[in-house]
Every structure is written in C-alpha cells, then in structure tokens.
Design a protein around this motif. Sequence first.
Motif, PDB file in Angstrom:
ATOM      1  N   ALA A  20       0.856  -1.201   0.000  1.00  0.00           N
ATOM      2  CA  ALA A  20       0.000   0.000   0.000  1.00  0.00           C
ATOM      3  C   ALA A  20       0.881   1.236   0.000  1.00  0.00           C
ATOM      4  CB  ALA A  20      -0.912  -0.002   1.216  1.00  0.00           C
ATOM      5  N   GLY A  21       0.541   2.193  -0.857  1.00  0.00           N
ATOM      6  CA  GLY A  21       1.308   3.434  -0.844  1.00  0.00           C
ATOM      7  C   GLY A  21       1.173   4.232  -2.123  1.00  0.00           C
ATOM      8  N   ARG A  22       1.849   5.356  -2.123  1.00  0.00           N
ATOM      9  CA  ARG A  22       1.807   6.277  -3.267  1.00  0.00           C
ATOM     10  C   ARG A  22       2.350   5.648  -4.542  1.00  0.00           C
ATOM     11  NH1 ARG A  22       3.312   9.751   1.157  1.00  0.00           N
ATOM     12  NH2 ARG A  22       5.455   9.109   0.890  1.00  0.00           N
ATOM     13  N   GLN A  23       3.231   4.676  -4.422  1.00  0.00           N
ATOM     14  CA  GLN A  23       3.842   4.054  -5.603  1.00  0.00           C
ATOM     15  C   GLN A  23       2.811   3.355  -6.486  1.00  0.00           C
ATOM     16  OE1 GLN A  23       4.218   2.941  -2.498  1.00  0.00           O
ATOM     17  NE2 GLN A  23       3.919   0.734  -2.483  1.00  0.00           N
ATOM     18  N   LEU A  24       1.603   3.138  -5.988  1.00  0.00           N
ATOM     19  CA  LEU A  24       0.554   2.478  -6.770  1.00  0.00           C
ATOM     20  C   LEU A  24      -0.346   3.467  -7.522  1.00  0.00           C
ATOM     21  CD1 LEU A  24      -0.649  -0.316  -4.308  1.00  0.00           C
ATOM     22  CD2 LEU A  24       1.020  -0.487  -6.159  1.00  0.00           C
ATOM     23  N   LEU A  25      -0.117   4.760  -7.375  1.00  0.00           N
ATOM     24  CA  LEU A  25      -1.022   5.746  -7.966  1.00  0.00           C
ATOM     25  C   LEU A  25      -1.126   5.631  -9.485  1.00  0.00           C
ATOM     26  CD1 LEU A  25      -0.420   8.947  -5.801  1.00  0.00           C
ATOM     27  CD2 LEU A  25      -2.335   7.349  -5.740  1.00  0.00           C
ATOM     28  N   VAL A  26      -0.025   5.393 -10.169  1.00  0.00           N
ATOM     29  CA  VAL A  26      -0.074   5.264 -11.629  1.00  0.00           C
ATOM     30  C   VAL A  26      -0.875   4.018 -12.009  1.00  0.00           C
ATOM     31  CG1 VAL A  26       1.292   4.869 -13.726  1.00  0.00           C
ATOM     32  CG2 VAL A  26       2.033   6.570 -12.046  1.00  0.00           C
ATOM     33  N   ASP A  27      -0.623   2.898 -11.328  1.00  0.00           N
ATOM     34  CA  ASP A  27      -1.376   1.680 -11.613  1.00  0.00           C
ATOM     35  C   ASP A  27      -2.861   1.856 -11.296  1.00  0.00           C
ATOM     36  OD1 ASP A  27       0.513  -0.111 -12.702  1.00  0.00           O
ATOM     37  OD2 ASP A  27       1.360  -0.452 -10.717  1.00  0.00           O
ATOM     38  N   ARG A  28      -3.162   2.574 -10.228  1.00  0.00           N
ATOM     39  CA  ARG A  28      -4.561   2.837  -9.890  1.00  0.00           C
ATOM     40  C   ARG A  28      -5.231   3.674 -10.971  1.00  0.00           C
ATOM     41  NH1 ARG A  28      -4.945   4.540  -3.600  1.00  0.00           N
ATOM     42  NH2 ARG A  28      -7.149   4.583  -4.145  1.00  0.00           N
ATOM     43  N   ALA A  29      -4.520   4.672 -11.479  1.00  0.00           N
ATOM     44  CA  ALA A  29      -5.077   5.515 -12.541  1.00  0.00           C
ATOM     45  C   ALA A  29      -5.289   4.706 -13.818  1.00  0.00           C
ATOM     46  CB  ALA A  29      -4.148   6.703 -12.806  1.00  0.00           C
ATOM     47  N   LEU A  30      -4.339   3.843 -14.160  1.00  0.00           N
ATOM     48  CA  LEU A  30      -4.490   3.000 -15.349  1.00  0.00           C
ATOM     49  C   LEU A  30      -5.660   2.033 -15.193  1.00  0.00           C
ATOM     50  CD1 LEU A  30      -0.730   2.285 -16.139  1.00  0.00           C
ATOM     51  CD2 LEU A  30      -2.296   3.737 -17.452  1.00  0.00           C
ATOM     52  N   ALA A  31      -5.813   1.476 -13.997  1.00  0.00           N
ATOM     53  CA  ALA A  31      -6.946   0.582 -13.731  1.00  0.00           C
ATOM     54  C   ALA A  31      -8.262   1.334 -13.861  1.00  0.00           C
ATOM     55  CB  ALA A  31      -6.818  -0.033 -12.331  1.00  0.00           C
ATOM     56  N   ALA A  32      -8.309   2.552 -13.330  1.00  0.00           N
ATOM     57  CA  ALA A  32      -9.539   3.359 -13.416  1.00  0.00           C
ATOM     58  C   ALA A  32      -9.865   3.693 -14.869  1.00  0.00           C
ATOM     59  CB  ALA A  32      -9.378   4.633 -12.591  1.00  0.00           C
ATOM     60  N   MET A  33      -8.841   4.005 -15.665  1.00  0.00           N
ATOM     61  CA  MET A  33      -9.085   4.311 -17.084  1.00  0.00           C
ATOM     62  C   MET A  33      -9.608   3.087 -17.829  1.00  0.00           C
ATOM     63  SD  MET A  33      -6.179   7.003 -18.318  1.00  0.00           S
ATOM     64  CE  MET A  33      -4.761   6.397 -17.441  1.00  0.00           C
ATOM     65  N   LEU A  34      -9.063   1.917 -17.526  1.00  0.00           N
ATOM     66  CA  LEU A  34      -9.549   0.693 -18.158  1.00  0.00           C
ATOM     67  C   LEU A  34     -11.000   0.433 -17.763  1.00  0.00           C
ATOM     68  CD1 LEU A  34      -9.177  -1.818 -19.888  1.00  0.00           C
ATOM     69  CD2 LEU A  34      -8.184  -2.950 -17.891  1.00  0.00           C
ATOM     70  N   ASP A  35     -11.324   0.631 -16.494  1.00  0.00           N
ATOM     71  CA  ASP A  35     -12.703   0.444 -16.035  1.00  0.00           C
ATOM     72  C   ASP A  35     -13.653   1.434 -16.696  1.00  0.00           C
ATOM     73  OD1 ASP A  35     -12.219  -1.768 -14.369  1.00  0.00           O
ATOM     74  OD2 ASP A  35     -11.616  -0.475 -12.701  1.00  0.00           O
ATOM     75  N   LEU A  36     -13.228   2.684 -16.836  1.00  0.00           N
ATOM     76  CA  LEU A  36     -14.056   3.674 -17.529  1.00  0.00           C
ATOM     77  C   LEU A  36     -14.294   3.263 -18.980  1.00  0.00           C
ATOM     78  CD1 LEU A  36     -12.677   7.087 -16.225  1.00  0.00           C
ATOM     79  CD2 LEU A  36     -15.052   6.327 -16.138  1.00  0.00           C
ATOM     80  N   LEU A  37     -13.245   2.814 -19.633  1.00  0.00           N
ATOM     81  CA  LEU A  37     -13.366   2.376 -21.028  1.00  0.00           C
ATOM     82  C   LEU A  37     -14.330   1.195 -21.136  1.00  0.00           C
ATOM     83  CD1 LEU A  37     -12.436   2.569 -23.998  1.00  0.00           C
ATOM     84  CD2 LEU A  37     -10.609   0.978 -23.393  1.00  0.00           C
ATOM     85  N   LEU A  38     -14.196   0.226 -20.239  1.00  0.00           N
ATOM     86  CA  LEU A  38     -15.106  -0.928 -20.246  1.00  0.00           C
ATOM     87  C   LEU A  38     -16.552  -0.479 -20.027  1.00  0.00           C
ATOM     88  CD1 LEU A  38     -13.062  -3.592 -18.245  1.00  0.00           C
ATOM     89  CD2 LEU A  38     -13.801  -3.753 -20.627  1.00  0.00           C
ATOM     90  N   CYS A  39     -16.766   0.413 -19.083  1.00  0.00           N
ATOM     91  CA  CYS A  39     -18.124   0.914 -18.826  1.00  0.00           C
ATOM     92  C   CYS A  39     -18.676   1.623 -20.041  1.00  0.00           C
ATOM     93  CB  CYS A  39     -18.133   1.865 -17.623  1.00  0.00           C
ATOM     94  SG  CYS A  39     -18.073   1.028 -16.049  1.00  0.00           S
ATOM     95  N   TYR A  40     -17.851   2.416 -20.706  1.00  0.00           N
ATOM     96  CA  TYR A  40     -18.332   3.146 -21.866  1.00  0.00           C
ATOM     97  C   TYR A  40     -18.694   2.188 -22.994  1.00  0.00           C
ATOM     98  CZ  TYR A  40     -19.194   6.978 -24.992  1.00  0.00           C
ATOM     99  OH  TYR A  40     -19.832   7.849 -25.826  1.00  0.00           O
ATOM    100  N   VAL A  41     -17.804   1.232 -23.262  1.00  0.00           N
ATOM    101  CA  VAL A  41     -18.022   0.307 -24.376  1.00  0.00           C
ATOM    102  C   VAL A  41     -19.180  -0.654 -24.100  1.00  0.00           C
ATOM    103  CG1 VAL A  41     -16.966  -1.634 -25.634  1.00  0.00           C
ATOM    104  CG2 VAL A  41     -15.662   0.464 -25.242  1.00  0.00           C
ATOM    105  N   VAL A  42     -19.261  -1.157 -22.881  1.00  0.00           N
ATOM    106  CA  VAL A  42     -20.258  -2.185 -22.562  1.00  0.00           C
ATOM    107  C   VAL A  42     -21.634  -1.592 -22.236  1.00  0.00           C
ATOM    108  CG1 VAL A  42     -20.838  -4.035 -20.929  1.00  0.00           C
ATOM    109  CG2 VAL A  42     -18.514  -3.837 -21.821  1.00  0.00           C
ATOM    110  N   PHE A  43     -21.679  -0.426 -21.595  1.00  0.00           N
ATOM    111  CA  PHE A  43     -22.955   0.110 -21.137  1.00  0.00           C
ATOM    112  C   PHE A  43     -23.405   1.372 -21.877  1.00  0.00           C
ATOM    113  CE2 PHE A  43     -21.164  -2.087 -17.376  1.00  0.00           C
ATOM    114  CZ  PHE A  43     -22.113  -3.083 -17.262  1.00  0.00           C
ATOM    115  N   VAL A  44     -22.538   2.377 -21.933  1.00  0.00           N
ATOM    116  CA  VAL A  44     -22.952   3.668 -22.477  1.00  0.00           C
ATOM    117  C   VAL A  44     -23.082   3.639 -23.999  1.00  0.00           C
ATOM    118  CG1 VAL A  44     -22.393   6.122 -22.636  1.00  0.00           C
ATOM    119  CG2 VAL A  44     -21.989   4.894 -20.501  1.00  0.00           C
TER     120      VAL A  44
END
Length: 169
Positions: A20-44
Amino acid sequence: MRIPDLWPTSQPPTPRLETAGRQLLVDRALAAMLDLLLCYVVFVAPLVYIALLVSPQFGALGPVAVAISLALLVPINLTYTFLFEWKYSRTPGKVARSLMVTTAAGEPCTLRASAVRNLCRYIDGLGIPPVLYAVGLLTAGVSSTGQRVGDRAADTVVVRSGTATDANK
C-alpha cells in the motif's frame, strides 16, 4: 492478457498489505481508465446506439449528445466499481494491474466499505479542468498508504494482489 482473464474470481487473491502506498497511484489511474473504457463500451455506447436508432435527432445534438453520454458514464462507473469491489474486492481494471481493495486489516472489501469509498468519489473527483480528480490525487499523494478521501472514510487501502497460487496456499 485476454478479456476473460480480467474477470475477478470469487476467491480473492492474498492481499499484500506492505505494498500500500503512493507508488501504486499510476497503476490505480491505469486501472480506473480501463474500467471507464469498459463501462463506456459495454454500457454507455449501446445506450447511445439505441438512442440514435429510436431518435435520429439525438445525433444532431452533437456536443450535447457527447455530454449526455459522458454524464451517464459517471453513475454507471460508480455502480460498476461499487459492485465489483464489494463482490470481488477488485474491478477488471484492478485485476489487469494486479491491484485489490482491502480493509486496513487486510480483509476483503465489505458492502459498507465499497459504498462509502465509491460515494466519496464525488469528493475525490473535485478539481478544475484539466486537473479533475485533484482532491483524490492530492490526498492519496500525501498519504503514506496512498489513501484518497474515500479510502480514509471507508478504512480501506489499495494494495498489490498476490498470485492465484498464493491464494491457494
């Protein structure tokens, strides 16, 4: 990584709390972007397609139609994230980046914790364009455990997940 590999399993892998820590922020942002993309493609996108079939005038709205589709994305993404984190402690985006959400004690994310951390995304998402999500980035960046406002309120942390073989040991 294949698309079926992104679906979380019902048995979460072993959380690695020490990561746990700040070193995961980039990976968290990439994960969030992938989730947003999936939501857009699958639902919106399918909803927009149906709206265009039913009412061709929707496409004539141009930028307004885009704004409406993006406005739909926010509650859809929050619901998607809430459900995946509650049921599996991770979203497909987090699976792709080997991340998971746990309580501070290392237990799987609970219904309450998932609800609190995701409702607080409205606070974390505050900012001034082009720096949206400034509150979340700032609070996670100054926290030694990388916790944003939602994580602090829910007493959760985002950590690296162990491998599937770790979960079976």
